[in-house]
Design an enzyme around this catalytic site. Structure first.
Site, mmCIF file in Angstrom:
data_model
loop_
_atom_site.group_PDB
_atom_site.id
_atom_site.type_symbol
_atom_site.label_atom_id
_atom_site.label_comp_id
_atom_site.label_asym_id
_atom_site.label_seq_id
_atom_site.Cartn_x
_atom_site.Cartn_y
_atom_site.Cartn_z
ATOM 1 N N GLY A 52 32.536 34.042 26.211
ATOM 2 C CA GLY A 52 31.365 33.646 27.107
ATOM 3 C C GLY A 52 31.144 32.268 26.952
ATOM 4 N N CYS A 79 37.544 34.554 21.447
ATOM 5 C CA CYS A 79 36.712 33.431 21.594
ATOM 6 C C CYS A 79 35.182 33.659 21.275
ATOM 7 C CB CYS A 79 36.699 32.969 23.002
ATOM 8 S SG CYS A 79 36.253 31.243 23.085
ATOM 9 N N TYR A 80 34.190 33.721 22.272
ATOM 10 C CA TYR A 80 32.919 34.095 21.818
ATOM 11 C C TYR A 80 32.475 35.327 21.161
ATOM 12 C CZ TYR A 80 27.633 34.952 22.419
ATOM 13 O OH TYR A 80 26.367 35.167 21.972
ATOM 14 N N HIS A 166 42.569 32.512 23.960
ATOM 15 C CA HIS A 166 42.422 33.375 24.976
ATOM 16 C C HIS A 166 43.841 33.903 25.319
ATOM 17 C CE1 HIS A 166 38.384 32.638 26.438
ATOM 18 N NE2 HIS A 166 38.516 31.440 25.862
ATOM 19 N N GLU A 168 44.653 36.401 27.264
ATOM 20 C CA GLU A 168 44.626 36.767 28.717
ATOM 21 C C GLU A 168 45.391 35.774 29.732
ATOM 22 O OE1 GLU A 168 42.060 36.384 26.947
ATOM 23 O OE2 GLU A 168 40.442 35.560 28.200
ATOM 24 N N GLY A 221 42.794 43.780 59.861
ATOM 25 C CA GLY A 221 43.986 44.115 60.018
ATOM 26 C C GLY A 221 44.730 43.736 58.571
ATOM 27 N N GLY A 222 44.114 42.672 57.688
ATOM 28 C CA GLY A 222 44.762 42.118 56.607
ATOM 29 C C GLY A 222 44.429 43.156 55.425
ATOM 30 N N ASP A 224 43.246 43.220 52.374
ATOM 31 C CA ASP A 224 42.044 43.682 51.575
ATOM 32 C C ASP A 224 41.176 44.751 52.310
ATOM 33 O OD1 ASP A 224 43.210 41.856 50.058
ATOM 34 O OD2 ASP A 224 41.616 40.305 50.440
ATOM 35 N N THR A 226 41.966 46.527 54.966
ATOM 36 C CA THR A 226 42.528 47.858 55.189
ATOM 37 C C THR A 226 42.591 48.665 54.172
ATOM 38 O OG1 THR A 226 44.201 46.541 56.614
ATOM 39 C CG2 THR A 226 45.180 48.640 56.025
ATOM 40 N N LYS A 363 44.633 40.657 43.820
ATOM 41 C CA LYS A 363 45.530 41.107 44.966
ATOM 42 C C LYS A 363 46.765 41.783 44.644
ATOM 43 C CE LYS A 363 46.025 39.512 49.409
ATOM 44 N NZ LYS A 363 44.938 39.476 50.178
#
Ligand code: XMP
Length: 507
Positions: A52, A79-80, A166, A168, A221-222, A224, A226, A363
């Protein structure tokens, strides 16, 4: 499941995603969730305290009580989260003399379960101002870096761990290994979670939020929108009202294709044909930002007209769309505004009338969810297409003739790339109609006609991109076909610029 308490780091979602990718369910909660709420979680196997932007001594610093270490599951402070652990358990934290951002080499003294199989001297990614100055009693050092004595620490008798780097982020070479160790060596978590199980849970959340109201959503139609629509249909049935807006700057037969596709997916969609309204407002406009504004405004106007006074709005917003606008559950700073956060939508959010079921996903997770929902591969791997559509691919003013030329050329580009088996390897691909004419010879005649540029890029997220190395033979076929089959074009060029410094679109 692993519970992540969010102290406002921009990386919090990334931790959740990395844990889910290891088949362990992970959820984020605001840092100030009560101990009773934590106890109410079934199957809690571990807790992560995120990073954070605050300093633990700051007046409004987000803090938790010491009970967080008493739930009978291991706790990892990142971290924090590490600094807070040191602060809460009797150590000391000091403001770093120099902020440390970037790579450092980890020197391992003891693996302590957390650093098993992490290479000594490998890179870890640091991003912090403050540093732990002295450890609480009964803590030991597992690793250091040149500028940070307490890079990894643990309690000697309780399962409490802390790391200053980090794990991640991609740049921490063994970050994945550290998370793996925490999950499977320290927490003894079971890798049993699958995306398909998430579907039922998400449907439950959507129904809860909708609370019997109708939910309106716009589909493009994309990928996300859909996935969002198919998921909401599953959750809400008839209570979901989908609209598809034909803005007049879609590709060849696109409106029909999108409608057919949704029919196959079993999701009823209302087509709003607003092509003429958009095109008449775009008439004569050549400034790309003005084009974007006109299309964005008109679209929101049409969408808002579809939402009844008591209805909700569903949006296919993904985590990266909001990561830089507002942290959804913690106190991270506002950086930029997204089109899913325009004034009208913000007002609906304030009234609790927006559902964004994909808001916590990236995504690749959305595609995985789409596959679990039975959405076909071709839809899930469709290239991105910008909201302002062909209006920003006709350089200069848009008119019927320029749209006709661009649509024909675009079809050929996509057909040839598909035929060459390259569509899935390319991130985005399209034709651009340039505002220049060039001289050519066609038969015995001199011609003076339009130039089409072909743009194809390789990318991971659209933030950076390189031009695709399409084989010359394929480029040759594309060029021949466009010039032979598209009336009004006598020259085709291939765009060999990367992003940055160029952008993917030309406008
Ligand atoms: P650029 O051109 O900025 O594009 O490198 C990066 C990605 O964003 C898409 N793009 C847009 N999408 N509205 C959208 O919905 C826009 O105004 C817009 N401008 C660019 C672009 O197609 C690429 O995928």
């Amino acid at each position: 499941m692993i519970l992540i308490l969010d102290f406002g780091s921009q990386y919090t979602q990334l931790i959740a995603r990395k844990i889910r990718a290891k088949s362990v369910y992970s959820e984020i909660a605001p840092f100030n969730i009560s101990p009773e709420q934590i106890r109410a979680y079934d199957n809690l196997e571990g807790i992560v305290l995120s990073g954070g932007p605050s300093s633990v001594y700051a007046e409004n610093a987000p803090r938790v009580g010491k009970e967080v270490y008493d739930h009978g599951v291991p706790v990892l402070g990142i971290c924090y989260g590490l600094q807070l652990t040191a602060f809460l358990l009797g150590g000391n934290v000091k403001p770093g003399v120099a902020r440390e951002y970037g790579k450092a080499d980890i020197q391992i003294k003891s693996t302590g379960g957390l650093l098993e199989e992490v290479e000594n001297g490998s890179t870890v990614w640091m991003s912090h101002g403050d540093l732990v100055e002295s450890l609480p009693a009964e803590f030991e050092v597992l690793a250091s870096t040149e500028n940070c004595k307490y890079t990894a620490v643990r309690h000697t008798s309780r399962p409490i761990y802390g790391i200053q780097f980090h794990p991640e982020v991609h740049h921490s070479a063994y970050g994945n290994q550290v998370l793996h160790n925490f999950l499977f060596h320290v927490c003894k978590a079971k890798p049993a979670w699958k995306m398909s199980e998430q579907v039922e849970m998400m449907c439950g959340h959507i129904r809860e939020q909708a609370a019997g109201r109708d939910v309106v959503c716009a589909v493009s139609g994309g990928v996300d929108s859909t996935v969002m629509a198919v998921l909401c249909r599953k959750a809400l049935g008839e209570h979901l009202k989908c609209v598809f807006v034909d803005n007049g700057v879609l590709r060849h037969h696109e409106a029909q294709q999108v409608m057919d596709n949704f029919e196959q997916l079993g999701v009823p969609v209302k087509l709003v044909d607003a092509a003429q309204a958009f095109l008449s407002e775009l008439d004569g406009v050549d400034d790309p930002e003005k084009k974007r504004k006109i299309i964005g405004r008109k679209f929101i106007e049409i969408l808002m007209a579809e939402i009844g006074a008591n209805d909700m709005l569903a949006q296919g917003t993904l985590y990266p769309d909001v990561i830089e606008s507002v942290s959804t559950k913690g106190p991270s700073a506002t950086i930029k505004t997204h089109h899913n956060r325009v004034k009208e939508v913000l007002e609906l959010i304030e009234q609790g009338r927006v559902v964004e079921p994909l808001k916590e996903l990236f995504k690749d997770e959305v595609r995985e969810l789409g596959a679990a929902l039975g959405i076909p591969h071709d839809t899930l791997w469709r290239h991105p297409f910008p909201g302002p559509g062909l209006a920003i691919r006709v350089i200069g003013p848009v008119n019927d003739e320029s749209l006709r030329i661009l649509r024909q050329a675009d079809v050929i580009v996509v057909e040839e790339i598909r035929a060459a088996g390259l569509y899935d390897k390319i991130w985005q691909l399209f034709a651009v109609l340039l505002p220049v004419k060039s001289v050519g010879v066609m038969g015995d005649e001199r011609s003076y006609e339009n130039v089409v540029a072909v743009r194809a890029v390789d990318s991971v997220d659209g933030m950076t991109a390189d031009w695709s190395k399409i084989p010359y033979s394929v480029l040759g076929r594309i060029s021949n076909r466009i010039i032979n089959e598209t009336r009004g074009v006598n020259r085709v060029v291939y765009d060999i610029s990367s992003k940055p410094p160029s952008t993917i679109e030309w406008e």
